[in-house]
Design an enzyme around this catalytic site. Structure first.
Site, short mmCIF file in Angstrom:
data_model
loop_
_atom_site.label_atom_id
_atom_site.label_comp_id
_atom_site.label_asym_id
_atom_site.label_seq_id
_atom_site.Cartn_x
_atom_site.Cartn_y
_atom_site.Cartn_z
N HIS A 15 0.86 -1.19 -0.07
CA HIS A 15 -0.26 -0.10 -0.05
C HIS A 15 1.01 1.26 -0.03
O HIS A 15 1.46 1.69 1.05
CB HIS A 15 -0.84 -0.12 1.27
CG HIS A 15 -2.02 1.14 1.26
ND1 HIS A 15 -3.19 0.83 1.16
CD2 HIS A 15 -1.82 2.41 1.25
CE1 HIS A 15 -3.91 2.12 1.31
NE2 HIS A 15 -3.23 2.96 1.23
N HIS A 17 1.23 4.77 -2.21
CA HIS A 17 0.68 5.81 -3.31
C HIS A 17 2.06 6.39 -4.03
O HIS A 17 2.59 7.09 -3.51
CB HIS A 17 -0.26 7.01 -2.84
CG HIS A 17 -1.42 6.52 -2.14
ND1 HIS A 17 -2.59 6.36 -2.54
CD2 HIS A 17 -1.57 5.89 -0.88
CE1 HIS A 17 -3.48 5.94 -1.85
NE2 HIS A 17 -3.00 5.60 -0.65
N HIS A 195 -9.63 1.65 -0.07
CA HIS A 195 -9.72 2.49 1.17
C HIS A 195 -10.91 2.29 1.86
O HIS A 195 -11.88 2.93 1.37
CB HIS A 195 -9.30 3.88 0.86
CG HIS A 195 -7.74 3.89 0.64
ND1 HIS A 195 -7.21 3.59 -0.48
CD2 HIS A 195 -6.77 4.53 1.36
CE1 HIS A 195 -5.91 3.91 -0.50
NE2 HIS A 195 -5.63 4.59 0.52
N GLU A 198 -10.80 3.92 7.32
CA GLU A 198 -9.75 4.41 7.87
C GLU A 198 -10.48 5.92 8.46
O GLU A 198 -10.43 6.17 9.77
CB GLU A 198 -8.99 5.31 6.56
CG GLU A 198 -7.68 5.94 7.23
CD GLU A 198 -7.23 6.63 5.95
OE1 GLU A 198 -7.50 6.79 4.62
OE2 GLU A 198 -6.07 7.20 5.95
N ASP A 276 2.07 3.83 3.03
CA ASP A 276 1.01 4.80 2.50
C ASP A 276 1.61 6.09 1.49
O ASP A 276 1.65 6.08 0.50
CB ASP A 276 0.05 5.58 3.47
CG ASP A 276 -1.15 5.65 3.13
OD1 ASP A 276 -1.90 5.35 2.11
OD2 ASP A 276 -2.24 6.16 4.20
N ASP A 277 1.98 7.09 2.34
CA ASP A 277 2.76 8.14 1.62
C ASP A 277 3.87 8.63 2.57
O ASP A 277 3.58 9.47 3.36
CB ASP A 277 1.53 9.58 1.75
CG ASP A 277 0.29 9.01 1.09
OD1 ASP A 277 0.17 8.82 0.00
OD2 ASP A 277 -0.51 8.57 1.86
N1 ADE Z 1 -4.55 9.07 -0.75
C1 ADE Z 1 -3.35 8.90 -0.34
N2 ADE Z 1 -3.13 8.67 0.80
C2 ADE Z 1 -4.59 8.22 1.48
C3 ADE Z 1 -4.98 7.86 2.60
N3 ADE Z 1 -4.26 7.64 3.70
N4 ADE Z 1 -6.40 7.80 2.45
C4 ADE Z 1 -6.95 7.86 1.67
N5 ADE Z 1 -6.62 8.43 0.30
C5 ADE Z 1 -5.22 8.66 0.18
ZN ZN Z 2 -3.77 4.80 1.04
#
Ligand code: ADE
Ligand code: ZN
Length: 333
Positions: A15, A17, A195, A198, A276-277
């Site tokens: 996971h 992005h 997703h 969350e 994630d990011d």
């Molecule tokens: N896009 C990038 N990171 C995200 C996240 N944590 N939740 C939803 N969309 C995303």
């Molecule tokens: Zn994500």
């Protein structure tokens, strides 16, 4: 406190992005090269600056503005994979969005994809890291755009584009609005994730499972608020792509010790770990491992099992899995 080996090797990430993994200096440099004003999205140390999840989405989209050509995505992919490989990642599935790659035009999308794949081939040869793509509409861009994205995904489904997902604002619309897109992707042979759980509660997880037929959940952690749902996830063998550092950085949980990943695991849920990011949340796969080891006493043996379970849940083909399985065995021997 459990110590894990500092070189804890061979991690599998499910996971990530692609744009969300862009180092801020890379985006700043690209914006400067192109004379593009992306606004005040950096703090005084040069890191991405945001106040909450919704502000994060705004900053994320602003950071994509200088990414305007296939060549830009080629450079981005190399920069991202270099950082992942440095953290011991040997296999990554990245969310890639036709929204940011040619505005959902199929011809343009194919050019972007070609450039990303060329970079992935270079990274494979030079850094030993394997990349696969999960095509992802952005939920708050709406269901009509998601259908265009699904067509791009279906056109390019194969041994490299292996999955279809959805990211973006979980509070926008309903997951059932995206049924057509997920069905289109499934018919093209793509594996499904979404997703949910969350920012949405257990009902969002139920919708992902029942309306979209996903086999993995992006985050999914708020399922813990409904133990009957947790049991259903266990029974169905649905895999959670858990991103603890992201959840803590965005304020979903006050700290790693309050994060439900260990409770979910102990109840029998198949959990995996991702970033994630990563630059947005000041994390890396190595940091995630170290924080989990500290918080829950997960040790090298546990992480070896986690990598194996993550590979099992990967969307790539059997030959790729067999090759990576050998890599894991050698690394964890
Ligand atoms: N896009 C990038 N990171 C995200 C996240 N944590 N939740 C939803 N969309 C995303
Ligand atoms: Zn994500």
């Amino acid at each position: 406190m459990t110590r894990i080996s500092s070189t804890n090797p061979a991690k599998i990430e499910l996971h990530l992005h692609l744009e969300g993994a862009a180092p801020p200096a890379f985006i700043r440099g690209l914006a400067k090269e192109k004379h593009i004003d992306i606004g005040g999205i950096f703090d005084e140390d040069g890191n991405y600056k945001f106040t909450d999840f919704w502000d994060f989405l705004r900053v994320y989209e602003a950071a994509t503005l200088p990414l305007k050509s296939p060549q830009d995505f080629h450079r981005l992919t190399l920069a991202v994979l270099e950082e992942s490989a440095r953290n011991g990642v040997v296999y990554t599935e990245a969310f890639i969005s036709p929204d940011f790659c040619g505005g959902r035009d199929i011809g343009a999308w194919k050019e972007y994809l070609h450039a990303i794949r060329e970079a992935a081939d270079i990274a494979q040869a030079q850094m030993g890291i394997t990349l696969r793509g999960i095509v992802t509409p952005i939920r708050h861009f709406g269901a009509a755009k998601a259908r265009e994205t699904a067509r791009c995904a279906a056109e390019t489904a194969g041994d490299w584009v292996v999955g279809f997902g959805i990211g973006g604002d979980e509070k926008s619309g309903h997951l059932s609005d995206f049924k057509w897109s997920f069905e289109c992707a499934r018919e093209a042979g793509l594996r499904l994730t979404a997703h949910a759980g969350e920012w949405g509660g257990p009902e969002s997880v139920r919708s992902a499972i029942n309306d979209l037929n996903v086999e993995r959940l992006g985050h999914g952690v708020r399922a813990i608020e409904d133990l009957a749902l947790v049991d259903e996830i266990v029974e169905k063998g649905i895999v959670l792509e858990v991103c603890p550092g992201s959840n803590v950085a965005l304020g979903l949980y006050p700290g790693i010790r309050q994060h439900p990943i260990n409770a979910l695991h102990e109840r029998g849920v198949k959990v995996t770990v991702s970033t994630d990011d990563p630059p947005f949340f000041h994390t890396t796969m190595q940091k995630e491992y170290e924080n989990l080891a500290d918080a829950f006493d997960w040790d090298d043996g546990f992480f070896a099992q986690l990598a194996k379970a993550s590979l099992d849940a990967a969307f790539c083909d059997a030959d790729t899995k067999a090759r990576l399985q050998k890599t894991l065995e050698q690394a964890h021997a």
